[in-house]
Design a protein around this motif. Structure first.
Motif, short mmCIF file in Angstrom:
data_model
loop_
_atom_site.label_atom_id
_atom_site.label_comp_id
_atom_site.label_asym_id
_atom_site.label_seq_id
_atom_site.Cartn_x
_atom_site.Cartn_y
_atom_site.Cartn_z
N ALA A 113 0.83 -1.21 0.00
CA ALA A 113 0.00 0.00 0.00
C ALA A 113 0.86 1.26 0.00
O ALA A 113 0.54 2.24 -0.68
CB ALA A 113 -0.92 0.00 1.22
N GLY A 114 1.97 1.24 0.74
CA GLY A 114 2.86 2.40 0.77
C GLY A 114 3.52 2.64 -0.57
O GLY A 114 3.61 3.79 -1.03
N LEU A 115 3.99 1.58 -1.21
CA LEU A 115 4.61 1.72 -2.52
C LEU A 115 3.60 2.21 -3.55
O LEU A 115 3.93 3.03 -4.42
CB LEU A 115 5.21 0.38 -2.96
N ALA A 116 2.36 1.72 -3.46
CA ALA A 116 1.32 2.15 -4.40
C ALA A 116 1.01 3.63 -4.22
O ALA A 116 0.83 4.36 -5.20
CB ALA A 116 0.07 1.30 -4.20
N TRP A 117 0.90 4.08 -2.95
CA TRP A 117 0.64 5.51 -2.71
C TRP A 117 1.77 6.37 -3.24
O TRP A 117 1.53 7.39 -3.90
CB TRP A 117 0.44 5.78 -1.22
N ALA A 118 3.02 5.97 -2.96
CA ALA A 118 4.17 6.74 -3.43
C ALA A 118 4.16 6.86 -4.95
O ALA A 118 4.53 7.91 -5.51
CB ALA A 118 5.46 6.09 -2.94
N ASP A 119 3.70 5.81 -5.62
CA ASP A 119 3.69 5.81 -7.08
C ASP A 119 2.58 6.69 -7.65
O ASP A 119 2.76 7.36 -8.67
CB ASP A 119 3.54 4.38 -7.58
N ARG A 120 1.43 6.72 -6.98
CA ARG A 120 0.29 7.44 -7.55
C ARG A 120 0.20 8.91 -7.14
O ARG A 120 -0.45 9.70 -7.82
CB ARG A 120 -1.02 6.74 -7.22
N GLN A 121 0.81 9.28 -6.00
CA GLN A 121 0.70 10.68 -5.57
C GLN A 121 1.43 11.56 -6.59
O GLN A 121 2.43 11.17 -7.19
CB GLN A 121 1.25 10.86 -4.15
N GLN A 122 0.93 12.75 -6.78
CA GLN A 122 1.43 13.64 -7.82
C GLN A 122 2.17 14.87 -7.29
O GLN A 122 2.72 15.64 -8.07
CB GLN A 122 0.26 14.12 -8.70
N GLY A 123 2.17 15.05 -5.97
CA GLY A 123 2.68 16.29 -5.42
C GLY A 123 4.17 16.35 -5.19
O GLY A 123 4.73 17.44 -4.97
N ALA A 124 4.85 15.19 -5.24
CA ALA A 124 6.26 15.19 -4.87
C ALA A 124 7.01 14.09 -5.62
O ALA A 124 6.43 13.10 -6.08
CB ALA A 124 6.41 14.99 -3.36
N GLU A 125 8.31 14.28 -5.71
CA GLU A 125 9.19 13.27 -6.30
C GLU A 125 9.60 12.28 -5.21
O GLU A 125 9.95 12.68 -4.10
CB GLU A 125 10.43 13.95 -6.86
N VAL A 126 9.56 11.00 -5.53
CA VAL A 126 10.00 9.98 -4.58
C VAL A 126 11.53 9.97 -4.58
O VAL A 126 12.17 9.70 -5.59
CB VAL A 126 9.46 8.59 -4.95
N VAL A 127 12.11 10.26 -3.43
CA VAL A 127 13.56 10.32 -3.28
C VAL A 127 14.12 8.98 -2.80
O VAL A 127 15.19 8.55 -3.24
CB VAL A 127 13.95 11.43 -2.29
N ASP A 128 13.39 8.33 -1.90
CA ASP A 128 13.91 7.08 -1.35
C ASP A 128 12.77 6.24 -0.80
O ASP A 128 11.76 6.75 -0.33
CB ASP A 128 14.91 7.37 -0.23
N LEU A 129 12.97 4.93 -0.88
CA LEU A 129 12.09 3.94 -0.26
C LEU A 129 13.01 2.95 0.43
O LEU A 129 13.93 2.42 -0.20
CB LEU A 129 11.24 3.21 -1.32
N ALA A 130 12.79 2.71 1.72
CA ALA A 130 13.76 1.89 2.45
C ALA A 130 13.13 1.20 3.64
O ALA A 130 12.21 1.74 4.27
CB ALA A 130 14.92 2.76 2.93
N PRO A 131 13.64 0.01 4.00
CA PRO A 131 13.26 -0.61 5.27
C PRO A 131 14.03 0.12 6.37
O PRO A 131 15.26 0.07 6.42
CB PRO A 131 13.71 -2.07 5.11
N ARG A 132 13.33 0.79 7.25
CA ARG A 132 13.95 1.75 8.16
C ARG A 132 15.07 1.17 9.04
O ARG A 132 16.11 1.79 9.21
CB ARG A 132 12.88 2.37 9.05
N TYR A 133 14.84 0.01 9.60
CA TYR A 133 15.78 -0.51 10.59
C TYR A 133 16.79 -1.49 10.00
O TYR A 133 17.71 -1.91 10.70
CB TYR A 133 15.01 -1.23 11.72
N ASN A 134 16.61 -1.85 8.76
CA ASN A 134 17.43 -2.89 8.16
C ASN A 134 18.67 -2.31 7.48
O ASN A 134 18.69 -1.15 7.09
CB ASN A 134 16.61 -3.66 7.11
N PRO A 135 19.74 -3.12 7.33
CA PRO A 135 20.93 -2.64 6.62
C PRO A 135 20.62 -2.38 5.15
O PRO A 135 19.70 -2.97 4.57
CB PRO A 135 21.93 -3.78 6.79
N ARG A 136 21.39 -1.50 4.56
CA ARG A 136 21.12 -1.04 3.20
C ARG A 136 21.08 -2.18 2.18
O ARG A 136 20.28 -2.16 1.26
CB ARG A 136 22.19 -0.02 2.79
#
Length: 250
Positions: A201-224
């Motif tokens: 759901a989060g990835l879908a919202w980031a893809d469909r919203q029109q107001g901003a550029e997606v800079v990063d998507l990440a698992p917050r606590y996990n290593p890169r």
């Protein structure tokens, strides 16, 4: 992209060592919340500093709680404002300080383009319409500013919060079990103050919203190096734990 800053005066890295340190602190969230939330707040300010220069930046923390994040972001140089719907949460460390607003994340009481950084940590799963709140956060961020959203994903090990891991059998069942075992309702009540929010759901919202550029998507606590797992259906819902969505307002 603005120059990164760090309140600890050291580079922020999504390393395995950082992950282990955070998970150790996380084990004490219930018995020593100050330990966990102070560590998380310090890490968060450094994390946000990778995307925005926090020095003199106006920052709104949606669902800021009692003040752990205020201290970390203020130390990093930000002009910190907090919004929360729960007066009890806001006063958890004592007096409610200036710069604190009582209000709803679903209708932020701020004008458009009001802040340099709009930040939220582990709040989205507590509102009935999480993507309306996300839209509101983008709305109040100024053009060129950063919206930083982080939330606990439902099918992760901590998705049911204090009712975990029984939430895997259903949120309502986990809530009933908790009440039966402990003789009281959980703080986070499924269907009232806790809702199932997924990575998909989060990835879908980031893809469909029109107001901003997606800079990063990440698992917050996990290593890169584990980021690729976010894009593996089903697996991502379990291993992500917490999803970070970072946007830059157009």
């Amino acid at each position: 992209m603005p120059r990164p800053t760090s309140p600890a005066s050291r580079p922020w890295r999504a390393s395995l060592r950082r992950s282990v340190r955070l998970f150790r602190d996380f084990r004490h969230e219930q018995d020593d919340p100050a330990r966990f939330y102070t560590a998380l707040a310090t890490d968060s300010a450094a994390h946000v500093g990778q995307y925005a220069d926090l020095a003199d930046a106006t920052l709104l923390d949606v669902g800021g709680g009692p003040g752990y994040f205020r201290d970390a972001f203020t130390e990093a140089g930000a002009k910190y404002f907090s919004l929360d719907a729960d007066v009890g949460e806001l006063s958890g460390l004592g007096e409610i300080v200036p710069g604190t607003v009582i209000g709803s994340g679903l209708a932020l009481p701020f004008r458009d383009n009001a802040v340099d950084v709009c930040y939220s940590s582990n709040v989205l799963e507590h509102v009935p319409d999480p993507w309306l709140m996300a839209d509101e956060m983008v709305r109040v961020t100024r053009p060129g500013g950063v919206t930083f959203i982080s939330y606990t994903v439902w099918f992760g090990p901590w998705g049911g919060h204090e009712t975990a891991p029984w939430h895997y059998l259903g949120g309502a069942r986990a809530r009933r079990r908790y009440a039966h075992v402990h003789g009281k309702e959980p703080k986070n009540k499924y269907g009232e103050s806790l809702f199932p929010v997924t990575v998909a759901a989060g990835l879908a919202w980031a893809d469909r919203q029109q107001g901003a550029e997606v800079v990063d998507l990440a698992p917050r606590y996990n290593p890169r190096w584990s980021r690729f797992l976010m894009f593996v259906p089903v697996v991502r819902e379990v291993v992500t734990w917490n999803l970070v969505i970072v946007l830059r307002k157009r």
